[in-house]
Every structure is written in C-alpha cells, then in structure tokens.
Design a protein around this motif. Sequence first.
Motif, PDB file in Angstrom:
ATOM      1  N   PRO A  62       0.573  -1.048  -0.264  1.00  0.00           N
ATOM      2  CA  PRO A  62      -0.052  -0.087   0.617  1.00  0.00           C
ATOM      3  C   PRO A  62       0.782   1.776   0.050  1.00  0.00           C
ATOM      4  O   PRO A  62       0.721   2.072  -0.267  1.00  0.00           O
ATOM      5  CB  PRO A  62      -0.745   0.135   1.060  1.00  0.00           C
ATOM      6  N   ILE A  63       1.904   1.165   0.075  1.00  0.00           N
ATOM      7  CA  ILE A  63       2.696   2.478   0.404  1.00  0.00           C
ATOM      8  C   ILE A  63       3.887   2.463  -1.133  1.00  0.00           C
ATOM      9  O   ILE A  63       3.980   3.599  -1.858  1.00  0.00           O
ATOM     10  CB  ILE A  63       3.871   2.405   1.148  1.00  0.00           C
ATOM     11  N   MET A  64       4.309   1.708  -0.862  1.00  0.00           N
ATOM     12  CA  MET A  64       5.108   1.166  -2.034  1.00  0.00           C
ATOM     13  C   MET A  64       4.217   1.111  -3.926  1.00  0.00           C
ATOM     14  O   MET A  64       5.053   2.210  -5.245  1.00  0.00           O
ATOM     15  CB  MET A  64       5.423   0.083  -2.778  1.00  0.00           C
ATOM     16  N   LEU A  65       3.810   0.506  -4.349  1.00  0.00           N
ATOM     17  CA  LEU A  65       2.119   1.029  -4.813  1.00  0.00           C
ATOM     18  C   LEU A  65       2.046   2.025  -5.367  1.00  0.00           C
ATOM     19  O   LEU A  65       1.769   2.297  -6.346  1.00  0.00           O
ATOM     20  CB  LEU A  65       1.409   0.359  -5.137  1.00  0.00           C
ATOM     21  N   PRO A  66       1.294   3.344  -5.095  1.00  0.00           N
ATOM     22  CA  PRO A  66       0.933   3.975  -5.303  1.00  0.00           C
ATOM     23  C   PRO A  66       2.277   5.248  -6.194  1.00  0.00           C
ATOM     24  O   PRO A  66       2.286   6.087  -6.421  1.00  0.00           O
ATOM     25  CB  PRO A  66       0.620   5.274  -3.949  1.00  0.00           C
ATOM     26  N   PHE A  67       3.496   5.462  -4.445  1.00  0.00           N
ATOM     27  CA  PHE A  67       4.247   5.624  -5.741  1.00  0.00           C
ATOM     28  C   PHE A  67       4.934   4.891  -7.180  1.00  0.00           C
ATOM     29  O   PHE A  67       5.370   5.672  -7.994  1.00  0.00           O
ATOM     30  CB  PHE A  67       5.731   5.618  -4.965  1.00  0.00           C
ATOM     31  N   LEU A  68       5.006   3.823  -7.178  1.00  0.00           N
ATOM     32  CA  LEU A  68       5.137   3.354  -8.623  1.00  0.00           C
ATOM     33  C   LEU A  68       4.295   4.158  -9.769  1.00  0.00           C
ATOM     34  O   LEU A  68       4.278   3.599 -11.020  1.00  0.00           O
ATOM     35  CB  LEU A  68       5.029   1.533  -7.863  1.00  0.00           C
ATOM     36  N   ASP A  69       3.469   3.456  -8.974  1.00  0.00           N
ATOM     37  CA  ASP A  69       2.376   4.360 -10.595  1.00  0.00           C
ATOM     38  C   ASP A  69       2.654   5.486 -10.639  1.00  0.00           C
ATOM     39  O   ASP A  69       2.144   5.766 -11.987  1.00  0.00           O
ATOM     40  CB  ASP A  69       1.048   4.078  -9.433  1.00  0.00           C
ATOM     41  N   ARG A  70       2.532   6.799  -9.722  1.00  0.00           N
ATOM     42  CA  ARG A  70       3.675   7.903 -10.038  1.00  0.00           C
ATOM     43  C   ARG A  70       5.241   7.950 -10.679  1.00  0.00           C
ATOM     44  O   ARG A  70       4.378   8.491 -11.568  1.00  0.00           O
ATOM     45  CB  ARG A  70       3.795   8.443  -8.610  1.00  0.00           C
ATOM     46  N   ALA A  71       5.299   6.739 -10.895  1.00  0.00           N
ATOM     47  CA  ALA A  71       6.598   6.390 -11.383  1.00  0.00           C
ATOM     48  C   ALA A  71       5.961   6.590 -12.774  1.00  0.00           C
ATOM     49  O   ALA A  71       6.927   6.556 -14.240  1.00  0.00           O
ATOM     50  CB  ALA A  71       7.863   5.838 -10.819  1.00  0.00           C
ATOM     51  N   ARG A  72       5.582   5.337 -13.017  1.00  0.00           N
ATOM     52  CA  ARG A  72       5.031   5.187 -14.436  1.00  0.00           C
ATOM     53  C   ARG A  72       4.337   6.168 -15.041  1.00  0.00           C
ATOM     54  O   ARG A  72       5.009   6.901 -16.111  1.00  0.00           O
ATOM     55  CB  ARG A  72       3.624   3.746 -14.392  1.00  0.00           C
ATOM     56  N   SER A  73       3.862   7.243 -14.388  1.00  0.00           N
ATOM     57  CA  SER A  73       3.580   8.204 -15.031  1.00  0.00           C
ATOM     58  C   SER A  73       4.267   9.104 -15.682  1.00  0.00           C
ATOM     59  O   SER A  73       4.485  10.160 -16.640  1.00  0.00           O
ATOM     60  CB  SER A  73       2.159   8.630 -13.914  1.00  0.00           C
ATOM     61  N   ALA A  74       5.142   9.542 -14.861  1.00  0.00           N
ATOM     62  CA  ALA A  74       6.399  10.709 -14.562  1.00  0.00           C
ATOM     63  C   ALA A  74       7.121  10.020 -15.854  1.00  0.00           C
ATOM     64  O   ALA A  74       8.186  10.830 -16.205  1.00  0.00           O
ATOM     65  CB  ALA A  74       7.184  10.812 -13.263  1.00  0.00           C
ATOM     66  N   GLY A  75       7.541   8.939 -16.124  1.00  0.00           N
ATOM     67  CA  GLY A  75       8.397   8.463 -17.779  1.00  0.00           C
ATOM     68  C   GLY A  75       9.539   7.255 -17.037  1.00  0.00           C
ATOM     69  O   GLY A  75       9.898   6.895 -18.204  1.00  0.00           O
ATOM     70  N   VAL A  76       9.047   7.279 -15.975  1.00  0.00           N
ATOM     71  CA  VAL A  76       9.869   5.825 -15.387  1.00  0.00           C
ATOM     72  C   VAL A  76      10.009   4.907 -16.768  1.00  0.00           C
ATOM     73  O   VAL A  76       8.463   4.265 -16.694  1.00  0.00           O
ATOM     74  CB  VAL A  76      10.346   5.723 -14.451  1.00  0.00           C
ATOM     75  N   ARG A  77      11.247   4.025 -17.137  1.00  0.00           N
ATOM     76  CA  ARG A  77      10.542   2.698 -18.030  1.00  0.00           C
ATOM     77  C   ARG A  77      11.325   2.144 -16.798  1.00  0.00           C
ATOM     78  O   ARG A  77      10.969   0.961 -17.529  1.00  0.00           O
ATOM     79  CB  ARG A  77      11.493   2.573 -19.605  1.00  0.00           C
ATOM     80  N   ARG A  78      12.219   1.599 -16.387  1.00  0.00           N
ATOM     81  CA  ARG A  78      12.463   0.911 -15.879  1.00  0.00           C
ATOM     82  C   ARG A  78      12.806   0.888 -14.575  1.00  0.00           C
ATOM     83  O   ARG A  78      13.395   1.624 -13.900  1.00  0.00           O
ATOM     84  CB  ARG A  78      14.303   0.284 -16.919  1.00  0.00           C
ATOM     85  N   VAL A  79      12.271  -0.672 -13.413  1.00  0.00           N
ATOM     86  CA  VAL A  79      12.549  -0.686 -12.197  1.00  0.00           C
ATOM     87  C   VAL A  79      12.949  -2.277 -11.998  1.00  0.00           C
ATOM     88  O   VAL A  79      12.984  -2.970 -12.281  1.00  0.00           O
ATOM     89  CB  VAL A  79      10.746  -0.411 -11.971  1.00  0.00           C
ATOM     90  N   VAL A  80      14.067  -1.439 -10.782  1.00  0.00           N
ATOM     91  CA  VAL A  80      14.736  -2.763 -10.016  1.00  0.00           C
ATOM     92  C   VAL A  80      14.556  -2.872  -9.132  1.00  0.00           C
ATOM     93  O   VAL A  80      14.937  -1.939  -7.794  1.00  0.00           O
ATOM     94  CB  VAL A  80      16.665  -3.342 -10.543  1.00  0.00           C
TER      95      VAL A  80
END
Length: 282
Positions: free
Chosen positions: A71-89
């Motif tokens: 619940p803490i990480m997924l909203p940030f990762l959604d935001r990251a995708r919207s901001a144009g991040v393509r790759r996450v490790v």
Amino acid sequence: MILVIGGTGTTGRIVAATLAERGHAIRIASRRPSPGGFRFDWYDPTTHPDALSGVRAIYAIPPVGEVEPAPIMLPFLDRARSAGVRRVVLLSSSAIGPAEHGLGLVHARLGELFPEWAVLRPSWFMENFVSEQPHAVSARDHGEIVSATGVGRVGFVDPADIAEVAVRALTDPTPHNTDHIITGPAALSYDQIAAVLTEVGGRPVRHRAIDPAELAVRHSANGIPPDFARFLASLDTTIAAGAEDRTTSTVADVTGRTPRSFRDFCRDRLRGGGPTRVAGGR
C-alpha cells in the motif's frame, strides 16, 4: 538519470558508486540524504516529485521494517510510471515469492506497471556478521551468534554481488524482465558461519540456537518493530526447514564472475577492516 532509493544503505551505496564510476547519471535518495542527495521518504509523498523528475530507471529498496509495503510502494510506482520511468529494479528477498504476502505483492505488479523490470531476491547478507547488525554485535561482544535456524543452511551472499546484479539489471540494453534469486557460492549453517568467524576473526564464536518466540523478543529489544520482529523470526523457522538451503548461478550468469565466498568476505572485512569491494571490482 537513474534514481537510487536507499542510496546510502548496504546495497544502495555500492549500486550508486558503481553506476557513477561507469558514467551513468544518478540521483541518490534517502530519508537522511548526504550533501548533494535528495530527501526521499516512502511515507511522505511530498518528497516524491523531485526525486522522480527526469528519471528513466529506479533501484527501489522497500521501506525498512514494513511487513506490508504494497500500500505504500504501489502508489509511488504508479506515479513513477506516469512520470516516464521505464525500468525498475526492486530489491526483495529469496524468502518472498511473487504474489505472496508483503513485498511479493509489489513483485507481482512490477511487470504490469513497467515494460522493463527485474526483481532481486537475494539470500541473507554476509554483511550481517561483520557490520553493526545484531549478529555481528553479538559475535563481537558475547562470542556468539543467536538464531532459530537449527542446522538449516543459507546461501549467504556478499552485498557487492547483489549490487553488481542490480547494476546490470539497471543498465543492460536488454531488460531482464525476470526475478533473480541471488546466493553466494555455498550454503552454510550458522554453526559453519561461527566456525569461519572464529578462524578468520581470531576469537571464539559459537552458534546458540533458540526458539522463534525468544528470537522475536531479541529482535524487538534491538529496536525492530514487533510485527517485523515476529516476521524475521518466522524466516528463521523456514531456514530450519530447509527453505534457503540452495545456491544459484545468478551472479555468474549475470555478471560473468563467481560470487565471493564467506571466508574471503570475512578475510577482507575482519582482517583488513575496509569496506566491501565496489561491485564489479576484483
């Protein structure tokens, strides 16, 4: 730009240093940033936009001590995708599979959120026995390491080997798009770990086995939140049952070199007193 969350931590600092050495633009983010770093707090969304600005890839270390981080990480990762991040490790654990409890839920969503991704699932860190972690402090101050693992074995791994796999996953032209179970070259029991510490460190160290309930109390006494303390103690019971008794070829497959042994790791750290080698070094 590669965002390194937890860039001052055990693996994050090595990942950041290695990326910088190899000419990659990095942004180091942590709750208590060093000069020139960015403040980032999983629990404070106001710190997220600046951290994400212009970023194309992220090394994501989950919030420390959080049993249910999704619940803490997924909203940030959604935001990251919207901001144009393509790759996450994502740094996870060999003990947590995809779609299981806790961090496994984040693992399961990563491929849906990003076209390029990897999940690192390392075994337990060799660092735990030479740093200021409870095992190391107990070995130094009391001549013992305490666990509920019984005779179970673990493929303990050098954080620098984890970091090198992370760097490759962040920068390889072809995305990995998989999870990597990362171990050292041998599975060792805590009795064997104690024997190596005795041999290399020059002072007797023994392994004292206790039950999981007592271990959870010890973790709490060391400042670990009670829920997470019980979770950590439960992982020892899985070790006792053989869940971590394995080695993998991941480090060699991804990096082209063999992982460091626990004896060699201890020789460097206990005799030389220096930091773990920078990932990719020789």
